[in-house]
Design a protein around this motif. Structure first.
Motif, mmCIF file in Angstrom:
data_model
loop_
_atom_site.group_PDB
_atom_site.id
_atom_site.type_symbol
_atom_site.label_atom_id
_atom_site.label_comp_id
_atom_site.label_asym_id
_atom_site.label_seq_id
_atom_site.Cartn_x
_atom_site.Cartn_y
_atom_site.Cartn_z
ATOM 1 N N ILE A 248 -13.059 38.820 93.213
ATOM 2 C CA ILE A 248 -14.190 39.923 93.301
ATOM 3 C C ILE A 248 -13.353 41.277 93.203
ATOM 4 C CG2 ILE A 248 -16.175 40.831 94.243
ATOM 5 C CD1 ILE A 248 -16.668 38.156 93.362
ATOM 6 N N PRO A 249 -13.783 42.314 92.544
ATOM 7 C CA PRO A 249 -13.221 43.595 92.505
ATOM 8 C C PRO A 249 -13.102 44.100 93.760
ATOM 9 C CG PRO A 249 -14.661 43.432 90.743
ATOM 10 C CD PRO A 249 -14.845 42.198 91.595
ATOM 11 N N PHE A 250 -11.893 44.496 94.484
ATOM 12 C CA PHE A 250 -11.526 45.005 95.651
ATOM 13 C C PHE A 250 -12.351 46.398 95.749
ATOM 14 C CE2 PHE A 250 -9.339 41.013 95.978
ATOM 15 C CZ PHE A 250 -8.793 41.276 97.576
ATOM 16 N N VAL A 251 -12.305 47.114 94.903
ATOM 17 C CA VAL A 251 -13.257 48.311 95.059
ATOM 18 C C VAL A 251 -14.615 48.102 95.462
ATOM 19 C CG1 VAL A 251 -14.261 50.446 93.756
ATOM 20 C CG2 VAL A 251 -11.745 49.659 93.196
ATOM 21 N N LEU A 252 -15.216 46.877 95.317
ATOM 22 C CA LEU A 252 -16.583 46.648 95.890
ATOM 23 C C LEU A 252 -16.323 46.532 97.404
ATOM 24 C CD1 LEU A 252 -18.182 44.341 93.140
ATOM 25 C CD2 LEU A 252 -18.292 46.942 93.114
ATOM 26 N N TYR A 253 -15.357 45.920 97.829
ATOM 27 C CA TYR A 253 -15.274 45.896 99.281
ATOM 28 C C TYR A 253 -15.115 47.128 100.005
ATOM 29 C CZ TYR A 253 -14.053 40.802 98.286
ATOM 30 O OH TYR A 253 -13.911 39.263 97.860
ATOM 31 N N LEU A 254 -14.522 48.147 99.069
ATOM 32 C CA LEU A 254 -14.406 49.200 99.868
ATOM 33 C C LEU A 254 -15.966 50.137 100.142
ATOM 34 C CD1 LEU A 254 -11.463 51.063 98.046
ATOM 35 C CD2 LEU A 254 -11.624 50.384 100.411
ATOM 36 N N ARG A 255 -16.856 49.731 99.188
ATOM 37 C CA ARG A 255 -18.067 50.084 99.026
ATOM 38 C C ARG A 255 -19.043 49.426 100.067
ATOM 39 N NH1 ARG A 255 -19.429 50.744 92.490
ATOM 40 N NH2 ARG A 255 -17.690 52.675 92.262
ATOM 41 N N VAL A 256 -18.618 48.020 100.408
ATOM 42 C CA VAL A 256 -19.462 47.530 101.196
ATOM 43 C C VAL A 256 -19.069 48.094 102.686
ATOM 44 C CG1 VAL A 256 -19.492 45.014 102.521
ATOM 45 C CG2 VAL A 256 -19.540 45.242 99.852
ATOM 46 N N ILE A 257 -17.807 48.330 102.932
ATOM 47 C CA ILE A 257 -17.581 48.707 104.177
ATOM 48 C C ILE A 257 -18.088 50.109 104.580
ATOM 49 C CG2 ILE A 257 -15.434 49.836 105.609
ATOM 50 C CD1 ILE A 257 -13.610 47.698 104.281
ATOM 51 N N ARG A 258 -18.455 50.829 103.265
ATOM 52 C CA ARG A 258 -19.257 51.882 103.780
ATOM 53 C C ARG A 258 -20.629 51.924 103.676
ATOM 54 N NH1 ARG A 258 -15.787 55.042 98.724
ATOM 55 N NH2 ARG A 258 -13.514 55.271 99.613
ATOM 56 N N GLY A 259 -21.171 50.409 103.789
ATOM 57 C CA GLY A 259 -22.574 50.232 103.978
ATOM 58 C C GLY A 259 -23.408 50.112 102.790
ATOM 59 N N ASP A 260 -22.729 50.200 101.566
ATOM 60 C CA ASP A 260 -23.371 50.150 100.290
ATOM 61 C C ASP A 260 -23.275 48.879 99.599
ATOM 62 O OD1 ASP A 260 -24.934 50.530 97.900
ATOM 63 O OD2 ASP A 260 -23.529 52.154 97.181
ATOM 64 N N LEU A 261 -24.438 47.963 99.913
ATOM 65 C CA LEU A 261 -24.247 46.499 99.046
ATOM 66 C C LEU A 261 -24.602 46.484 98.066
ATOM 67 C CD1 LEU A 261 -25.428 44.312 102.434
ATOM 68 C CD2 LEU A 261 -22.979 44.711 101.738
ATOM 69 N N GLY A 343 -9.502 44.261 88.707
ATOM 70 C CA GLY A 343 -9.486 44.783 90.136
ATOM 71 C C GLY A 343 -9.385 43.992 91.047
ATOM 72 N N SER A 344 -9.210 42.902 90.729
ATOM 73 C CA SER A 344 -8.903 41.686 91.710
ATOM 74 C C SER A 344 -7.842 41.091 91.644
ATOM 75 C CB SER A 344 -9.955 40.659 91.699
ATOM 76 O OG SER A 344 -9.702 39.732 90.170
ATOM 77 N N THR A 345 -7.555 40.135 92.285
ATOM 78 C CA THR A 345 -6.124 39.383 92.289
ATOM 79 C C THR A 345 -5.962 38.350 90.921
ATOM 80 O OG1 THR A 345 -6.407 37.491 93.883
ATOM 81 C CG2 THR A 345 -5.659 39.489 94.672
ATOM 82 N N THR A 346 -7.110 38.105 90.352
ATOM 83 C CA THR A 346 -6.998 37.123 89.592
ATOM 84 C C THR A 346 -6.296 37.535 88.245
ATOM 85 O OG1 THR A 346 -9.256 37.865 88.798
ATOM 86 C CG2 THR A 346 -9.089 35.925 90.218
ATOM 87 N N CYS A 347 -6.324 36.751 87.111
ATOM 88 C CA CYS A 347 -5.471 37.046 85.871
ATOM 89 C C CYS A 347 -6.377 36.687 84.597
ATOM 90 C CB CYS A 347 -4.327 36.282 85.835
ATOM 91 S SG CYS A 347 -4.462 34.650 86.505
ATOM 92 N N GLY A 348 -5.880 36.244 83.623
ATOM 93 C CA GLY A 348 -6.570 35.779 82.279
ATOM 94 C C GLY A 348 -6.852 37.075 81.572
ATOM 95 N N ILE A 349 -7.756 36.820 80.610
ATOM 96 C CA ILE A 349 -8.397 37.996 79.859
ATOM 97 C C ILE A 349 -9.177 39.013 80.691
ATOM 98 C CG2 ILE A 349 -9.965 38.541 77.856
ATOM 99 C CD1 ILE A 349 -8.820 35.873 76.562
ATOM 100 N N LYS A 350 -10.035 38.431 81.672
ATOM 101 C CA LYS A 350 -10.789 39.218 82.366
ATOM 102 C C LYS A 350 -12.432 39.118 82.153
ATOM 103 C CE LYS A 350 -7.598 40.861 85.698
ATOM 104 N NZ LYS A 350 -6.363 40.477 84.867
ATOM 105 N N ILE A 351 -13.248 39.048 83.079
ATOM 106 C CA ILE A 351 -14.557 38.922 82.454
ATOM 107 C C ILE A 351 -15.176 40.137 81.869
ATOM 108 C CG2 ILE A 351 -16.974 38.873 83.498
ATOM 109 C CD1 ILE A 351 -15.407 36.243 83.710
ATOM 110 N N PHE A 352 -14.778 41.417 82.179
ATOM 111 C CA PHE A 352 -15.137 42.572 81.441
ATOM 112 C C PHE A 352 -14.812 42.625 80.084
ATOM 113 C CE2 PHE A 352 -11.067 44.536 82.163
ATOM 114 C CZ PHE A 352 -11.174 45.580 80.943
ATOM 115 N N ARG A 353 -13.540 42.157 79.834
ATOM 116 C CA ARG A 353 -13.320 42.173 78.331
ATOM 117 C C ARG A 353 -14.153 41.205 77.536
ATOM 118 N NH1 ARG A 353 -7.955 42.471 80.551
ATOM 119 N NH2 ARG A 353 -7.017 44.575 80.276
ATOM 120 N N LEU A 354 -14.591 40.235 78.256
ATOM 121 C CA LEU A 354 -15.840 39.119 77.456
ATOM 122 C C LEU A 354 -16.885 39.827 77.441
ATOM 123 C CD1 LEU A 354 -14.753 35.746 79.324
ATOM 124 C CD2 LEU A 354 -14.013 36.721 76.952
#
Length: 481
Positions: A248-261, A343-354
């Motif tokens: 999962i994009p780690f930037v989203l975790y930053l937003r979750v910490i700020r209380g925005d789900l 924005g995650s630790t994964t690899c490959g083409i990435k979902i957003f490009r698809l």
């Protein structure tokens, strides 16, 4: 000419950090009385001396760090870390050749998970921990690069994820701020993963090592049989959960910490990721049941773990899916290329490009059906800039070309067709295991010729740094400015 002093200064800092990291496995080996603690101590000393020397001899202001310097630094960082990370492998009791040691180190820092080491069950604890540390450092490094560096470099459509107020002429200050927040989350998730693994039956050492490699979606295990060694359903399900967390994009975790789900559930990339993942798991599980290979519960368990592992590029395995039939192998081969979220630790083409490719193709079909209409491709309910669409299309083209050339190169080294094709796919998508009996989930890369290992190392670097970051250095105009 490019001013390289700031680049070498940053590289010196990274090498110094690597040297400090080498002290950890040295302490572990010393604690159990293994002589390899001397190997790590000497490797740490050499690495520390080199890093500090580079810092002292290239001290300069970093405020005007340019984009060309950022390209050079990114490439040089991964290569140099792989070289120095290979030192413990070279001089340990494993007595790997430098080619094998470099391959193992490159596989680690790029979180690929391909290995040339046989006999992990009896390997020194320091070496096992060092493999995990390399992947853990590579995981956090790629997140920071994907969030803070690649959007500025406009690599493969990553400019869509550019952080607001990011000054293109001053990359490092903002990158440092982002890296700080992400690193805290990364450490926290690693600690949570280690506690979870320990609670489901792993010993402390295995729990820590697998926590580091699973959150980094790296795939290095402490056993030859990988996660299949534990033969524990609770371990399989827990590690599947952790691998998804790393996707999962780690930037989203930053937003979750700020209380925005809301961003987590509203992000189109995350929704696509789970849809593709869920569909693949259902198809594989149904096939295993339909072919009487497993019962429903075992089929769901094995399908979930191995599909997640392949799609996220983790490379762990709990079974030899080569024996599951050509249908499953076809799905696994396709999933190698898909990857996880940007924005995650994964690899490959990435979902957003698809998603960009799908939206662009859909808009083109609409234009063909209604020539006088005006249609725009959208991503996350926002129009996709033409520059982004063009960049993504270019990425797909280069990805296909590099994959083809790498496959041909591996074929020239004497590898059979399945090994060459799946090896090229696994390397450029940073997955780890390939297909077939040689480099499949139950095999290793140990028997491959040195030329093939070097080619695969280049493929790992290309895939991890999103192709453009590496290939741009081949352009003479880049160096002329």
């Amino acid at each position: 000419m490019i001013e390289l002093r700031p680049v070498f200064f940053i590289i010196g800092i990274l090498i110094t950090v690597l040297a400090i990291a080498m002290i950890i496995p040295a302490i572990v080996d010393a604690a159990v009385g293994h002589p390899d603690w001397l190997v790590f101590s000497k490797a740490a000393a050499v690495t520390l001396f080199t890093g500090v020397s580079m810092m002292l001899t290239t001290r300069s202001r970093l405020g005007n760090f340019s984009l060309r310097q950022a390209f050079v630094m990114t490439n040089l960082a991964w290569f140099v870390i792989a070289v120095f990370g290979a030192l413990p492998f070279t001089f340990s009791e494993l007595e790997l050749s430098f080619t094998d040691a470099f391959f193992e180190s490159m596989s680690g820092v790029t979180t690929t998970g391909a290995t040339v080491i046989v006999g992990l069950d009896f390997a020194p604890p320091g070496i096992l921990l060092w493999r995990a540390i390399l992947q853990w450092l590579g995981g956090v490094g790629i997140i920071v690069m994907a969030v803070a560096i690649l959007p500025v470099l406009q690599v493969g459509g990553m400019q869509m994820f550019r952080v607001e107020a990011f000054d293109t002429d001053k990359v490092l200050p903002r990158a440092a701020q982002i890296a700080g927040g992400i690193s805290i989350i990364y450490v926290f998730l690693t600690a949570v993963a280690a506690i979870l693994f320990w609670s489901v039956g792993m010993n402390t050492f295995d729990a820590v090592a697998h926590a580091m490699t699973s959150i980094a979606t790296g795939g290095f295990s402490t056993y030859d049989a990988s996660v299949g060694h534990f033969a524990n359903p609770a371990v399989d399900w827990t590690m599947s959960f952790v691998m998804v967390l790393g996707s999962i994009p780690f930037v989203l975790y930053l937003r979750v910490i700020r209380g925005d789900l809301r961003p987590v559930f509203a992000d189109a990339q995350v929704r696509w990721f789970f849809c593709i993942l869920g569909a693949a798991i259902v198809l594989v599980a149904l096939w295993l049941v339909a072919t009487s290979l497993m019962g429903p519960l075992d089929a769901l368990r094995y399908a979930t773990f191995n599909v997640i592992s392949v799609m996220t590029g983790s490379g762990f395995s709990t079974a030899d899916y080569n024996a599951w039939g050509s249908f499953v192998l076809s799905i696994m081969f396709v999933l190698m290329f898909v990857g996880g979220c940007a924005g995650s630790t994964t690899c490959g083409i990435k979902i957003f490009r698809l998603q960009v490719l799908h939206s662009t193709a859909r808009a083109q079909l609409q234009r063909l059906m209604q020539p006088n209409g005006v249609f725009f491709p959208y991503y996350n309910k926002k129009p996709i800039p033409e520059a982004v669409a063009s960049s993504v299309m270019s990425f797909f083209f280069l990805f296909a070309v590099c994959f083809a050339l790498l496959t041909i190169g591996l074929g020239l080294t004497g590898l059979d067709f399945v090994t060459a094709v799946s090896g090229a796919a696994s390397a450029i998508a940073n997955v780890g295991p390939g297909l077939g009996d040689v480099i499949g989930p139950s095999g290793t890369y140990a028997t491959l010729p040195d030329s093939a290992k070097l080619l695969l190392s280049v493929g790992m670097l290309l895939g991890r740094l999103e192709l453009f970051t590496v290939l741009i250095l081949l352009a003479p105009s880049f160096w002329r400015g």
